[in-house]
Enzyme design. Structure first.
Site, PDB file in Angstrom:
ATOM      1  CD  GLU A  85      62.276  80.242  67.412  1.00  0.00           C
ATOM      2  OE1 GLU A  85      62.572  81.070  68.292  1.00  0.00           O
ATOM      3  OE2 GLU A  85      63.090  79.836  66.580  1.00  0.00           O
ATOM      4  CB  SER A 342      32.972 104.035  13.193  1.00  0.00           C
ATOM      5  OG  SER A 342      33.502 104.662  12.044  1.00  0.00           O
TER       6      SER A 342
END
Length: 684
Positions: A85, A342
């Site tokens: 690039e 419970s």
């Protein structure tokens, strides 16, 4: 020779011009700094405690933009990208003059643009500030590129570029691209993968491998050829790489979907990566376990699991549901306020031990009893007479738990929980006082808060908030927390819970494997809507819930039958270290705590209690009758003055009323002391 004043007049203007130009550039730079707005917004990523991916969230327009990390990006890929690039990236100042001259000559000779002159820095500027492609826009881009180079290092610019680069669809950045196309982080990329990632940003939509495979393959081959010409790979390797199949887009990893999403949304924009306390491996195993357990409990079944490491209160796993494909699965059921049944009883007894109101072997009556306008019954509707607090908790008897809570005071109990940041959800108005029904699950609590309370039992009675991030875990380790109870009562409660009966077949397995002893408690809500089980073992708290997300009833599915097996299976996957069980407390109790309530002389009626209204299953000598029960020595029973004989088969005193009505029942012990109950008998 010119006068001195004239010499100075010719020398100063150029210097002033340069100084003015510099000042103007500095002013313009300050007035128009590099626009980094898009770069500051990245998908927040939640990682597990070891750095493994859990989940990320998209940014604007549903785009996946993950911040690049050059330290975790394949260096070969970075080097090849720069070579293809922008070969002059290392030395130019944002604009490559040689590339500009080359592109200009090529365009002049051929009559049209044949190659671009954009550097990586210029491309980064274009990604930060998108503009229409005109000569003016290109000129601005060059100025901005020089400005960017003046402010940031080459490494920082490359990181910006690899964060913003488009890779097709809603994918931005090399990290998102590697995960979406290849299913792994970009720390190690094959030659074919590198070539595709270099080719895609040049024309991301036209080269998408999932939509235009032929174009994508040709572009990848072209990049491989460039790498061969640059002598970065050999021709044979390039041919092999070009023959590899194209990838298919894959979904991003998504573990701990609800919890990780919560952490991601809370992450500041400046710090998108969150290191959580979760363990990805354990999370994956428990998610599969929850899915299997919920499927076994019906089409509407759901499940949730929490695993807390007591040291630091680190949440190691948070399974919020059994799957988003099941009803209610998108909800975080660890946050849902559900009845614990419970499961709060251990806290009730622990607070009573801590207050000196009872001890593990204090005797409590398990007999029909009314507390004001509240009259509870045992789950199995069988009364056991006088039992110790240890037995009452281990067997999860209801009436003793309510009796203990009655002595503590429900508001005082709830205030203790609130001191630890736990708030119970009341079914009616919030101004209503806490009632005794909370001993049996009458008020809601989240699985998170339930785990917090049991972690306090496992940490000597000290409560601390749960930790979801690495920073919070470190803070919890240094925090004193809130003391719910003394260490002694907490240890007594855990010792009792270790005596509870495990699921069938689990006791022998525990001994063989040498696993840590499990102190656990189950809970079943009214109507079988919720089944919970919480265990403390090997330095961990494991809390599980099963039920329906909509709160619907599931007849017959209890905490012991539906949630407890899941708890033990989860404990197997946690792999808590083994340890010897704590010594059982001596079964002795201070004289003042022999009984929860003062003893009375003579027999003590259990059934029927005085003033009760009793439903008889039938009448006459052939009816099933009512079993009379009381505590005392060699008791004789009388109803209406007539003796009640013992049943020849069971040996129990069975009274068979002749008809509905009012009766006087008397129990007489060997010393002639008596207890009397006036009762009403009605038909079913």
């Amino acid at each position: 020779m010119a006068p001195e004043g004239q010499v100075r007049e010719r020398a100063w203007p150029p210097m002033l011009l340069v100084a003015g130009l510099v000042a103007a550039l500095v002013g313009l730079d300050a007035a128009f700094p590099p626009a980094l707005g898009r770069a500051k917004v990245a998908s927040p990523v939640v990682l597990d405690r070891h750095g493994a991916w859990l989940r990320a969230l998209p940014v604007e327009d549903g785009r996946w933009r993950l911040r690049a990390d050059l330290a975790r990006t394949d260096p070969r890929f970075v080097a090849r990208l720069v070579r293809v690039e922008d070969a002059g990236f290392a030395w130019h100042s944002g604009v490559d003059p040689l590339a500009v001259i080359r592109a200009g000559l090529s365009a002049a000779s051929r009559g049209h643009v044949t190659s671009g002159a954009s550097t990586i820095t210029m491309q980064t500027v274009r990604l930060l500030e998108p503009r229409r492609r005109t000569l003016l826009a290109k000129a601005i881009q060059m100025v901005r590129a020089a400005q960017l180079e003046a402010h940031y290092s080459k490494r920082q610019i490359l990181s910006l570029y690899l964060t913003l680069t488009p890779y097709g669809g809603n994918i931005e950045g090399v990290r998102a691209a590697s995960l979406a196309w290849f299913g792994h982080e970009p720390d190690s990329l094959t030659n074919a993968e590198q070539a595709l990632l270099i080719a895609l940003p040049q024309s991301p939509e036209a080269r998408r491998p999932d939509r235009r495979p032929a174009v994508a393959r040709a572009a990848r081959t072209a990049i491989l050829d460039k790498l061969v010409r640059a002598r970065l790979i050999d021709p044979a390797t390039a041919r092999e790489s070009a023959a590899e199949p194209l990838p298919r887009r894959q979904p991003f990893p998504s573990l701990a979907w609800q919890a990780a999403g919560e952490l991601a949304r809370a992450a500041p924009a400046s710090r998108p990566s969150v290191i959580s306390t979760l363990d990805a491996g354990l999370q994956a195993r428990l998610e599969a376990l929850a899915g299997s357990a919920a499927a076994g409990q019906g089409a509407l079944g759901q499940a949730a699991i929490l695993v807390i490491q007591i040291d630091g209160r680190a949440v190691r796993a948070a399974v919020a549901s059994a799957g988003r494909d099941r009803p209610g699965g998108w909800n975080d059921l660890t946050r849902a306020q559900r009845s614990p049944g419970s499961a709060l009883k251990p806290l009730i007894y622990g607070f009573a031990f801590d207050e000196g109101l009872a001890a593990p072997d204090t005797l409590i009556d398990d007999a029909p009893r009314r507390f004001g306008d509240y009259q509870p019954a045992d789950f199995d509707r069988v009364f056991h007479g006088q039992v110790s607090a240890r037995e009452a908790l281990a067997q999860s008897l209801n009436i003793p738990a309510v009796a203990v809570l009655n002595r503590l005071g429900a508001p005082a109990f709830e205030a203790r929980l609130q001191s630890a940041g736990v708030r119970l959800a009341r079914p009616l108005s919030s101004i209503q006082d806490a009632g005794l029904s909370l001993a049996l699950g009458g008020e809601g609590i989240s699985l998170r808060d339930l785990a917090l309370l049991y972690a306090a039992l496992g940490d000597g009675g000290v409560a601390k908030p749960l930790a979801w991030t690495a920073e919070a875990e470190a803070a919890r380790k240094g925090s004193p927390g809130v003391r719910l109870m003394r260490a002694g009562p907490a240890a007594q409660v855990l010792a009792i819970l270790r005596e509870a009966a495990p699921p069938p077949g689990r006791a022998a397995l525990t001994l063989v494997r040498g696993a840590a002893p499990m102190a656990f408690k189950t809970g079943t809500s009214y109507g079988f809507r919720d089944a919970v089980a919480v265990g403390v073992t090997g330095g961990y708290v494991i809390a599980v819930w099963t039920g329906r997300a909509d709160g619907g009833a599931r007849p017959g599915l209890t905490g012991h039958g539906a949630a407890l097996p899941l708890l033990f299976e989860a404990a197997d996957l946690v792999g808590a270290e083994g340890g010897a069980p704590a010594p059982i407390d001596p079964r002795a109790v201070p004289r003042a705590l022999t009984r929860l309530e003062p003893d009375a002389d003579g027999p003590r009626l259990i059934f029927p209690p005085d003033g009760a209204s009793v439903i008889a299953p039938g009448f006459g000598p052939h009816s099933p009758g009512l079993v009379l029960a009381a505590q005392g020595d060699r008791l004789a029973w009388y109803v209406g003055g007539a003796p009640v004989t013992a049943d020849p088969v069971s040996g129990q005193s069975v009274w068979r009323p002749a008809s509905p009505g009012f009766y006087r029942v008397v129990a007489v012990d060997a010393a002639g002391r008596r207890a009397t109950a006036n009762v009403r008998v009605t038909a079913p």
